[in-house]
Design an enzyme around this catalytic site. Structure first.
Site, mmCIF file in Angstrom:
data_model
loop_
_atom_site.group_PDB
_atom_site.id
_atom_site.type_symbol
_atom_site.label_atom_id
_atom_site.label_comp_id
_atom_site.label_asym_id
_atom_site.label_seq_id
_atom_site.Cartn_x
_atom_site.Cartn_y
_atom_site.Cartn_z
ATOM 1 N N ASP A 291 0.884 -1.168 0.000
ATOM 2 C CA ASP A 291 0.000 0.000 0.000
ATOM 3 C C ASP A 291 0.921 1.217 0.000
ATOM 4 O OD1 ASP A 291 -3.125 0.796 1.095
ATOM 5 O OD2 ASP A 291 -1.522 2.286 1.267
ATOM 6 N N HIS A 318 -1.793 -2.224 -3.223
ATOM 7 C CA HIS A 318 -3.085 -2.315 -2.549
ATOM 8 C C HIS A 318 -3.722 -0.921 -2.592
ATOM 9 C CE1 HIS A 318 -5.329 -1.683 1.326
ATOM 10 N NE2 HIS A 318 -5.981 -2.709 0.823
HETATM 11 C C1 LIG Z 1 -11.700 -6.570 1.296
HETATM 12 C C2 LIG Z 1 -10.544 -6.647 2.247
HETATM 13 O O1 LIG Z 1 -10.932 -7.304 3.415
HETATM 14 C C3 LIG Z 1 -9.979 -5.293 2.623
HETATM 15 O O2 LIG Z 1 -10.983 -4.490 3.192
HETATM 16 C C4 LIG Z 1 -9.366 -4.582 1.438
HETATM 17 C C5 LIG Z 1 -8.164 -5.294 0.942
HETATM 18 O O3 LIG Z 1 -7.489 -6.015 1.635
HETATM 19 C C6 LIG Z 1 -7.778 -5.128 -0.465
HETATM 20 O O4 LIG Z 1 -8.352 -4.289 -1.150
HETATM 21 O O5 LIG Z 1 -6.878 -5.827 -0.880
HETATM 22 MG MG MG Z 2 -6.136 -7.301 0.410
#
Ligand SMILES: C[C@H](O)[C@H](O)CC(=O)C(=O)O
Ligand code: MG
Length: 394
Positions: A291, A318
């Protein structure tokens, strides 16, 4: 041209979605019985907000230069992030040249080693770093991607994360990543439901659309291996973040055990070149997913990405909105990007960091022209309707 210096760094908090995208109201797909490491406790199974997934809130970092130019960035970090910036990191930023990004990053990282290295401290360092890139690009009158070497393709392609891959397909995305709803504590019945949802979605989207499962650190090697084996029948493209981020050994084992052709992905809760070096050298995954607002910012991501490239691995950040778009468009080993569906029903495209930013671009028909990223900096503005709070103003 004499380079401006940085006059001041300011840190604010902000609530309600945006960079802390888990901080949503009720009835949102993102808080609907999603498997987590806390799911073994029945009281914390239905809602991630119940165990505190949204306690941090958004951190807004502003950096103001001596010529009046202001750069900013948003990430997850809230009041703790503000404290770290105003009480500690400001000394490395204020008075520096706007071009001093590399030195500032090193000073922020080295000086926080005794309490940092990952987590909130790296989120905070990322926020400052991204604000500095925004500032430098604005001072130069160029988009950030131009400072990274420029686009290597004319448009970005996206997969969508959310509860409705079937709708994402209709909206033009190349794939849909579902949240996994049931973890090991919900036994065989939970496993059956996980597979049933995947089967339903496969039936709705046809054979060629990518389907993935995001497991948000909730499984163990045994469960993840069994899920992967059975999900292969429905063409699962990758199994994401199956294990807690510190279990490098588990990831390496899982990657050896998943069916041939299925990818193992992880990294959104990993930080710095050293963390990703572990994932890469231990053969933990096929795609790394830093991220940009948590891994150390753009300065660190460039290093992580080069390391991944040398290992022949893809980097697909991410979330991260514009911070991802400006990066992905410049990298050969980032062939597509993630789009997090932030509409409560995952049934329409809304900007990922809505409502905190203005001018935040969104994919149209699952794609985004590189040219929409051509405004100076990251090309976004803070929404003045969102109330900022500066808890540690100096
Ligand atoms: C959907 C997942 O639990 C989280 O909220 C987002 C994620 O981990 C992702 O986009 O990759
Ligand atoms: Mg994820």
């Amino acid at each position: 041209m004499s380079m401006p210096t940085i006059k001041q760094v300011r840190a604010f908090t902000l609530r309600g979605g945006g960079a802390d995208y888990h901080d949503q109201g009720g009835g949102h797909w993102i808080d609907d019985h999603i498997a987590t490491p806390m799911s073994k406790y029945p009281a914390y199974r239905q809602s991630r907000q119940s165990f505190g997934i949204n306690v941090l809130g958004t951190l807004v970092v502003e950096v103001e230069a001596s010529d009046g130019t202001v750069g900013f960035a948003v990430t997850t970090g809230g009041e703790l992030g503000c404290w770290i910036i105003e009480k500690h990191l400001a000394r490395f930023v204020e008075g520096a040249l706007v071009t001093d990004i590399e030195r500032i990053w090193d000073q922020m990282y080295q000086s926080t080693l005794y309490y940092g290295r990952k987590g909130i401290v790296l989120n905070t360092i990322s926020g400052v770093d991204l604000a500095l890139w925004d500032l430098l690009a604005k001072v130069r009158g160029e988009p950030v991607h131009a400072l990274l070497g420029g686009p290597v393709r004319d448009e970005l392609q996206f997969y969508a994360t959310g509860a409705r891959p079937d709708l994402a397909r209709e909206m033009g995305f190349i794939g849909g990543k579902l949240p996994l709803h049931h973890g090991p504590a919900e036994g065989e019945e939970g496993m059956r439901r996980n597979l049933e949802l995947l089967a339903t979605m496969r039936e709705r989207v046809g054979d060629d659309f990518w389907l993935m499962y995001d497991c948000w650190m909730s499984l163990d090697v045994d469960y993840a291996t069994r899920l992967a084996a059975r999900a292969a029948e429905y063409g699962l493209k990758w199994i994401e973040e199956a294990l807690p981020p510190d279990d490098y050994w588990g990831y390496a084992e899982l990657r050896r055990k998943v069916p041939r052709g299925m990818l193992v992905t992880t990294g959104e809760h990993e930080a710095t070149r050293w963390g990703f070096r572990m994932l890469l050298e231990m053969g933990c995954c096929d795609i790394i997913q830093p991220d940009v607002g948590w891994c150390g910012g753009l300065t660190e991501l460039l290093k992580i990405s080069s390391l991944a490239d040398a290992h022949g691995k893809m980097v697909v950040p991410h979330g991260s909105s514009v911070y991802s778009y400006h990066f992905v468009v410049t990298r050969h080993n980032s062939p597509f990007a993630e789009f997090l569906m932030m509409a409560p029903g995952a049934d329409e495209v809304v900007p990922m960091f809505h409502p905190q930013l203005l001018d935040e671009p969104v994919p149209v028909n699952g794609r985004m022209k590189a040219s929409v990223l051509d405004s100076p900096g990251f090309g976004v503005r803070l929404n003045p309707d969102c109330a900022l709070h500066r808890p540690f103003a100096r």
